[in-house]
Design a protein around this motif. Structure first.
Motif, PDB file in Angstrom:
ATOM      1  N   PRO C 214       0.798  -1.231   0.000  1.00 41.03           N
ATOM      2  CA  PRO C 214       0.000   0.000   0.000  1.00 41.03           C
ATOM      3  C   PRO C 214       0.828   1.277   0.000  1.00 41.03           C
ATOM      4  CG  PRO C 214      -0.869  -1.531   1.616  1.00 41.03           C
ATOM      5  CD  PRO C 214       0.407  -2.122   1.120  1.00 41.03           C
ATOM      6  N   PHE C 215       2.068   1.202   0.478  1.00 44.18           N
ATOM      7  CA  PHE C 215       2.833   2.436   0.610  1.00 44.18           C
ATOM      8  C   PHE C 215       3.885   2.596  -0.472  1.00 44.18           C
ATOM      9  CE2 PHE C 215       1.236   1.121   4.689  1.00 44.18           C
ATOM     10  CZ  PHE C 215       0.505   2.239   5.037  1.00 44.18           C
ATOM     11  N   ILE C 216       3.728   1.818  -1.556  1.00 40.94           N
ATOM     12  CA  ILE C 216       4.764   1.862  -2.576  1.00 40.94           C
ATOM     13  C   ILE C 216       4.840   3.244  -3.225  1.00 40.94           C
ATOM     14  CG2 ILE C 216       3.312   1.004  -4.453  1.00 40.94           C
ATOM     15  CD1 ILE C 216       5.939  -0.601  -5.226  1.00 40.94           C
ATOM     16  N   GLY C 217       3.709   3.970  -3.208  1.00 41.93           N
ATOM     17  CA  GLY C 217       3.722   5.323  -3.762  1.00 41.93           C
ATOM     18  C   GLY C 217       4.743   6.206  -3.074  1.00 41.93           C
ATOM     19  N   ASN C 218       4.951   5.972  -1.783  1.00 39.91           N
ATOM     20  CA  ASN C 218       5.932   6.773  -1.045  1.00 39.91           C
ATOM     21  C   ASN C 218       7.335   6.630  -1.609  1.00 39.91           C
ATOM     22  OD1 ASN C 218       3.922   7.562   0.589  1.00 39.91           O
ATOM     23  ND2 ASN C 218       4.528   6.343   2.366  1.00 39.91           N
ATOM     24  N   SER C 219       7.613   5.471  -2.212  1.00 40.85           N
ATOM     25  CA  SER C 219       8.977   5.299  -2.722  1.00 40.85           C
ATOM     26  C   SER C 219       9.214   6.085  -4.000  1.00 40.85           C
ATOM     27  CB  SER C 219       9.311   3.828  -2.983  1.00 40.85           C
ATOM     28  OG  SER C 219       8.339   2.988  -2.502  1.00 40.85           O
ATOM     29  N   PHE C 220       8.120   6.386  -4.739  1.00 41.41           N
ATOM     30  CA  PHE C 220       8.332   7.150  -5.978  1.00 41.41           C
ATOM     31  C   PHE C 220       7.920   8.609  -5.831  1.00 41.41           C
ATOM     32  CE2 PHE C 220       6.791   2.885  -7.364  1.00 41.41           C
ATOM     33  CZ  PHE C 220       8.046   2.374  -7.603  1.00 41.41           C
ATOM     34  N   GLY C 221       6.910   8.844  -4.982  1.00 41.65           N
ATOM     35  CA  GLY C 221       6.309  10.176  -4.907  1.00 41.65           C
ATOM     36  C   GLY C 221       7.315  11.296  -4.779  1.00 41.65           C
ATOM     37  N   PRO C 222       8.124  11.276  -3.723  1.00 44.71           N
ATOM     38  CA  PRO C 222       9.051  12.397  -3.537  1.00 44.71           C
ATOM     39  C   PRO C 222      10.017  12.564  -4.710  1.00 44.71           C
ATOM     40  CG  PRO C 222       8.871  11.128  -1.523  1.00 44.71           C
ATOM     41  CD  PRO C 222       8.149  10.360  -2.574  1.00 44.71           C
ATOM     42  N   ILE C 223      10.450  11.457  -5.300  1.00 50.24           N
ATOM     43  CA  ILE C 223      11.371  11.554  -6.431  1.00 50.24           C
ATOM     44  C   ILE C 223      10.690  12.234  -7.613  1.00 50.24           C
ATOM     45  CG2 ILE C 223      12.683  10.257  -8.133  1.00 50.24           C
ATOM     46  CD1 ILE C 223      13.944   9.754  -5.665  1.00 50.24           C
ATOM     47  N   VAL C 224       9.460  11.826  -7.878  1.00 46.81           N
ATOM     48  CA  VAL C 224       8.748  12.412  -9.002  1.00 46.81           C
ATOM     49  C   VAL C 224       8.562  13.907  -8.776  1.00 46.81           C
ATOM     50  CG1 VAL C 224       6.546  12.434 -10.200  1.00 46.81           C
ATOM     51  CG2 VAL C 224       7.619  10.274  -9.623  1.00 46.81           C
ATOM     52  N   TRP C 225       8.243  14.237  -7.535  1.00 47.74           N
ATOM     53  CA  TRP C 225       8.107  15.627  -7.172  1.00 47.74           C
ATOM     54  C   TRP C 225       9.342  16.401  -7.470  1.00 47.74           C
ATOM     55  CZ3 TRP C 225       4.966  18.956  -6.845  1.00 47.74           C
ATOM     56  CH2 TRP C 225       3.647  18.609  -6.575  1.00 47.74           C
ATOM     57  N   MET C 226      10.450  15.792  -7.043  1.00 44.90           N
ATOM     58  CA  MET C 226      11.717  16.452  -7.197  1.00 44.90           C
ATOM     59  C   MET C 226      12.027  16.647  -8.679  1.00 44.90           C
ATOM     60  SD  MET C 226      14.983  15.368  -5.161  1.00 44.90           S
ATOM     61  CE  MET C 226      15.217  13.916  -6.098  1.00 44.90           C
ATOM     62  N   ASN C 227      11.749  15.626  -9.480  1.00 44.85           N
ATOM     63  CA  ASN C 227      11.974  15.764 -10.918  1.00 44.85           C
ATOM     64  C   ASN C 227      11.214  16.946 -11.470  1.00 44.85           C
ATOM     65  OD1 ASN C 227      13.522  13.490 -10.990  1.00 44.85           O
ATOM     66  ND2 ASN C 227      11.831  12.146 -11.557  1.00 44.85           N
ATOM     67  N   CYS C 228       9.953  17.088 -11.039  1.00 48.88           N
ATOM     68  CA  CYS C 228       9.128  18.180 -11.552  1.00 48.88           C
ATOM     69  C   CYS C 228       9.774  19.516 -11.224  1.00 48.88           C
ATOM     70  CB  CYS C 228       7.737  18.148 -10.934  1.00 48.88           C
ATOM     71  SG  CYS C 228       6.757  16.772 -11.497  1.00 48.88           S
ATOM     72  N   VAL C 229      10.237  19.647  -9.999  1.00 53.80           N
ATOM     73  CA  VAL C 229      10.800  20.932  -9.600  1.00 53.80           C
ATOM     74  C   VAL C 229      12.140  21.175 -10.282  1.00 53.80           C
ATOM     75  CG1 VAL C 229      11.627  22.279  -7.664  1.00 53.80           C
ATOM     76  CG2 VAL C 229       9.577  20.913  -7.432  1.00 53.80           C
ATOM     77  N   PHE C 230      12.939  20.127 -10.373  1.00 53.40           N
ATOM     78  CA  PHE C 230      14.217  20.233 -11.087  1.00 53.40           C
ATOM     79  C   PHE C 230      13.996  20.764 -12.499  1.00 53.40           C
ATOM     80  CE2 PHE C 230      18.325  18.335  -9.770  1.00 53.40           C
ATOM     81  CZ  PHE C 230      18.040  18.182  -8.433  1.00 53.40           C
ATOM     82  N   GLY C 231      13.053  20.182 -13.169  1.00 51.15           N
ATOM     83  CA  GLY C 231      12.844  20.539 -14.567  1.00 51.15           C
ATOM     84  C   GLY C 231      12.026  21.798 -14.720  1.00 51.15           C
ATOM     85  N   GLY C 232      11.501  22.319 -13.628  1.00 51.29           N
ATOM     86  CA  GLY C 232      10.624  23.482 -13.702  1.00 51.29           C
ATOM     87  C   GLY C 232       9.190  23.008 -13.660  1.00 51.29           C
ATOM     88  N   LEU C 233       8.465  23.396 -12.605  1.00 49.42           N
ATOM     89  CA  LEU C 233       7.093  22.935 -12.468  1.00 49.42           C
ATOM     90  C   LEU C 233       6.295  23.330 -13.702  1.00 49.42           C
ATOM     91  CD1 LEU C 233       6.382  23.676  -8.721  1.00 49.42           C
ATOM     92  CD2 LEU C 233       6.304  21.454  -9.839  1.00 49.42           C
ATOM     93  N   GLY C 234       5.632  22.379 -14.307  1.00 51.94           N
ATOM     94  CA  GLY C 234       4.826  22.669 -15.473  1.00 51.94           C
ATOM     95  C   GLY C 234       5.589  22.573 -16.790  1.00 51.94           C
TER      96      GLY C 234
END
Ligand code: ATP
Ligand code: MG
Lengths: 327, 234, 284
Positions: C214-234
């Motif tokens: 059930p918590f597998i999303g936690n393993s990707f969530g923050p990374i995906v977030w970080m990718n978005c911010v790295f690349g510029g949100l949006g």
């Protein structure tokens, strides 16, 4: 001032009665946690009510709890010293993250994301340093049985309750003092328009930083006391982003523009999760949090001012301007 | 064909338009003038559905359109060239035009429509693969007008098409407006540049603090003592 | 060069493919609707459980199970929008953060309720490819290829269709979109559905590599977030590139340092980048 004294008197009387008639241990257990989480949430609100939404206060809770236990277990430093040291450490982290944030105007959603990452870093570091912290398995403070209070360990729930109550009252006092201070005024001004506030000579970054440091310290002490009370800490329940979110939710659920709001929010959250837990027992793991999550969503959609805030504004028959524009 | 009766509108608690009565006949060009903050932009917004009228009726060819969402009003035949052009800066010129043809009736005829507006504005054809943000001010205005024309509206609303442009370019913009009129479009133009406006419209309204203060033919307006002193500086 | 390092780097790039899918999905929602879906990677978890039920439970062929799961998560994406986001579109951004945070609790706990916290897997393990002394995971290679195809399809959709154009236009100026004849509600709904579809597809690719819990999303969530911010949100292209950069950073530092700390380092880097380049590393 008079109202505060009256309030204090009321609290003392209620406490005396509670202790005299003797409250069931389980109730006491809940009360202690409500007071401690209430204090932590109030600490978060110090900042939150100015529209600065930290999603990383779990980091401070974690530093408080872990700092104290690590100093005690590994170096034998008594928690009486450990608490101020851990609080100072939390303030240091708050400074390291807050100073550039406020200076460079990382605001709004970006501030939330930065603080969330901060909580993740702290949590991951605790997990990674498993040799000293016990990693995901958590950690138990070394018991000091002969004179537990010397190690800030509570011989029974009543003592713990008194400590929690004392801390909670101090936090409420800090809260009311801050509300009445210049800092609060200038921050309220800057919440609307940062440039305008700067133009009339308010150093917005510094004022924000002050409140953040205060808020971090309060939260860290709360975390430390929780750890000492529960006698068990782990990175899931006492640090990191889930805790941060829970602090946020409880504060907002109670309503963050009132002094008692965050505590009421923590009380309701705990009452809810506890009763759902009792209701479903261990047969349906997850049922309690399922309902909790659902209620959070409904809550944000239908009661964005928080429970206490909604009740208050209903009572007063109006919505305060700030309560409407911010959550 | 476009008729406003006692239309009021505003923002939040602030009322910006008070009981506006106004009409535009088919094939006509009508101007709206007035000082800054008079409510000219608000008037166009309420017609094109960007904001809802508080009261009153707006009809297009007898059909009530007041309070309908903007996307339905475009489909009904009213296109709006917004204040400050508002092109999509990081879409190419052609993409900006294509999005102007989003309404169902226009989609099937994308090619013809493109050919037609490129014919009207050859400059845009040269620059069709360029990002809109790299166009000059005058070209951006052309592109904004062309984008509105892509839906083949029955009425074109224009909000200060000459604002922020150099005098030479302003003249070109008014020539453009003239050409669009000759194509048979009905237009309702808001302008600060009153002299030039009165040269291209048949009638005009003077709007002040949300009410219509004067209305008349272009010649009448030009001769009106109040307009002459207050707006034409004579 | 050290073959182990090379292996780590290649696997890092391959891992980047799935991250790119998720980053683009989240970034699309962010850029177009301007809301932050904290619970985005929980949709991946839902998709993985859906495949588990359909394949291991009902015995459907894997491909069919995957297709149904993608459809299911696509609908779920749209539902999240219409039920949760749409009513609070005009609220302060923080409310949206909170509501989707509630969704995160809800989805994780509901999955716990239905499936307990036991690790599950569908029992399909693809063999590793051996290539000159290196082991390359076929599951990752497949994920990489499929992800690239999906991203290409999305690009074509955004570039050449009317709704794709509308979606890009909204991200640039949402206030006048009605004047183009576009119904904003539909555009938002479609965007959320695409976001869901990408999460569903990621679920299909990840279910071949990871156990489900059930918590597998936690393993990707923050990374995906970080990718978005790295690349510029949006910023879709920025997000795409940063997905590879970040997964490469993690792979390499995971090779030199420990995996736990490499993630912590990545987040610390994220904080610093937010200070100096709040609009991403590709911003001017
Ligand atoms: N989005 C808005 N929210 C609140 N008030 C607005 C908004 N837009 C305009 N107003 C107010 O409505 C009134 C009319 O504005 P409007 O933009 O229609 O004037 P205008 O005649 O177009 O002026 P200008 O010539 O400067 O373009 C003004 O007092 C303005 O402050
Ligand atoms: Mg205007």
């Amino acid at each position: 001032m008079k109202r505060n004294l009256l309030f204090l008197l009321g609290v003392v009387v209620i406490t005396a009665v509670l202790l005299l008639i003797g409250v069931p241990v389980y109730t006491m257990h809940i009360l202690v946690q409500v007071l401690l989480w209430g204090a932590i949430c109030s600490g978060w609100t110090l900042l939150g009510r100015f529209g600065i939404t930290s999603m990383g206060h779990g980091a401070f809770v974690g530093i408080g709890a872990y700092g104290v236990v690590l100093l005690w277990n590994h170096l034998g430093i008594t928690p009486w010293l450990g608490v101020p040291i851990a609080a100072a450490a939390a303030m240091l982290l708050a400074f390291a993250v807050g100073y550039p944030c406020f200076k460079l105007r990382v605001v709004g959603r970006n501030f939330s994301l930065v603080t969330m990452a901060m909580a993740v870093v702290v949590q991951l570091t605790i997990i990674a340093a498993r040799d000293v912290t016990g990693g995901s398995l958590g950690l138990t403070p070394k018991a000091q049985t002969s004179a537990p209070l010397l190690a800030l360990q509570f011989p029974n729930k009543n003592v713990a309750f008194l400590f929690a109550l004392g801390f909670w009252l101090v936090v409420l006092w800090v809260m009311t003092r801050l509300n009445a201070s210049m800092t609060s005024l200038s921050l309220a001004a800057s919440a609307e328009q940062e440039d305008a506030a700067e133009a009339i000579g308010i150093n917005v970054a510094r004022e924000k930083l002050k409140v953040l440091l205060l808020s971090a310290a309060v939260t860290a002490v709360g975390g430390a006391l929780l750890g000492q009370y529960l006698m068990y800490i782990n990175p899931e329940t006492l640090s990191g982003s889930p805790v941060s979110l829970q602090i946020l939710y409880a504060s907002i659920a109670g309503g963050m523009y009132t002094v008692l709001g965050p505590t009421i929010g923590s009380g309701l959250t705990l009452a809810l999760t506890e009763s759902l837990r009792v209701l479903f027992g261990t047969r349906f793991i997850g049922a309690a949090n399922t309902i909790y999550g659902l209620m959070l969503i409904l809550f944000v959609i239908f009661m964005p001012q928080g429970i206490w805030g909604t009740i208050l504004s209903k009572l007063q028959g109006r919505t305060s301007r700030r309560a409407r524009s911010l959550l | 064909m476009l008729e406003l009766k006692k239309v009021s509108a505003g923002y939040g608690a602030f009322k910006a338009l008070f009981d506006i009565d106004m009409s535009v006949q088919a094939g006509e060009a009508v101007g709206v003038i007035g000082p800054n903050g008079a409510g000219k932009t608000t008037l166009l917004r309420v017609i094109s559905g960007l904001i809802r009228p508080w009261s009153g009726t707006i009809t297009l060819n007898g059909q009530e359109i007041g309070g309908k969402p903007a996307y339905e009003i475009v489909a009904a035949g009213i296109a709006h060239v917004p204040e400050n052009r508002r092109l999509f800066p990081r879409l190419t010129v052609e993409e900006n035009l294509k999005i102007g043809a989003f309404v169902h009736s226009a989609r099937g005829q994308l090619r013809e429509r493109l050919a037609w507006v490129y014919d009207l504005f050859p400059r845009l054809k040269e620059r069709r693969n360029q990002l809109a943000e790299t166009l000059s001010g005058g070209e951006q205005q052309m592109c904004a007008i062309a984008r509105a024309l892509m839906s083949r509206p029955t009425i074109l609303l224009m909000d200060e098409p000459s604002a922020g442009l150099a005098p030479v370019i302003v003249d070109q913009v008014f020539e453009l407006v003239q050409r669009i009129r000759e194509e048979g479009f009905t237009v309702l133009i808001v302008e600060q540049n009153i002299q030039s406006l009165l040269d291209v419209v048949e009638r005009a309204y003077l709007l002040e603090v949300g009410t219509i203060k004067l209305a008349g033919t272009a010649a009448e307006m030009r001769e009106h003592p109040f307009v002459r002193t207050a707006y034409l500086g004579m | 060069m050290d073959t182990f390092l090379l292996e780590a780097m290649i696997n890092g790039i391959l891992l980047g493919g799935v991250f790119a899918l998720l980053t683009i999905g989240l970034n699309l929602i962010f850029g177009v609707i301007d809301v932050v879906w904290i619970a985005y990677t929980e949709l991946v978890m839902v998709g993985m459980y859906a495949i588990y039920c359909l394949y291991s439970g009902l015995g459907l062929p894997l491909l069919v199970a995957c297709l149904i799961a993608v459809a299911f998560v696509t609908v779920l994406g749209a539902l999240v929008h219409f039920l949760i986001i749409a009513p609070i579109l005009d609220s302060p951004p923080i409310n949206q953060l909170l509501a989707t945070g509630g969704l995160l609790f809800f989805l994780q706990s509901f999955a716990t309720l239905l499936f307990t916290t036991d690790f599950r897997n569908i029992g399909v393990r693809l063999p590793s490819l051996q290539l000159g002394g290196m082991f390359i995971s076929t599951a990752r290679l497949l994920a990489f290829i499929v992800a690239l195809i999906a991203v290409t399809c999305l690009y074509l959709f955004l570039k050449y269709t009317y709704w794709g154009l509308a979606i890009r236009a909204i991200a640039q100026d949402r206030h006048i979109i009605g004047l183009m004849g576009i119904d904003q509600r539909w555009a938002y709904g479609i965007t959320s559905a695409i976001g869901g579809a990408l999460a569903g597809l990621a679920a299909c690719l990840l279910v071949l590599q990871y156990d489900i819990q059930p918590f597998i999303g936690n393993s990707f969530g923050p990374i995906v977030w970080m990718n978005c911010v790295f690349g510029g949100l949006g910023n879709l292209v920025g997000g795409f590139l940063s997905a590879f950069i970040v997964s490469e950073i993690i792979a390499i530092s995971g090779y030199y340092i420990s995996t736990d700390l490499s993630y912590a380092c990545a987040f610390a880097a994220f904080i610093v980048i937010m200070f100096f380049k709040p609009r991403g590393i590709f911003s001017k």
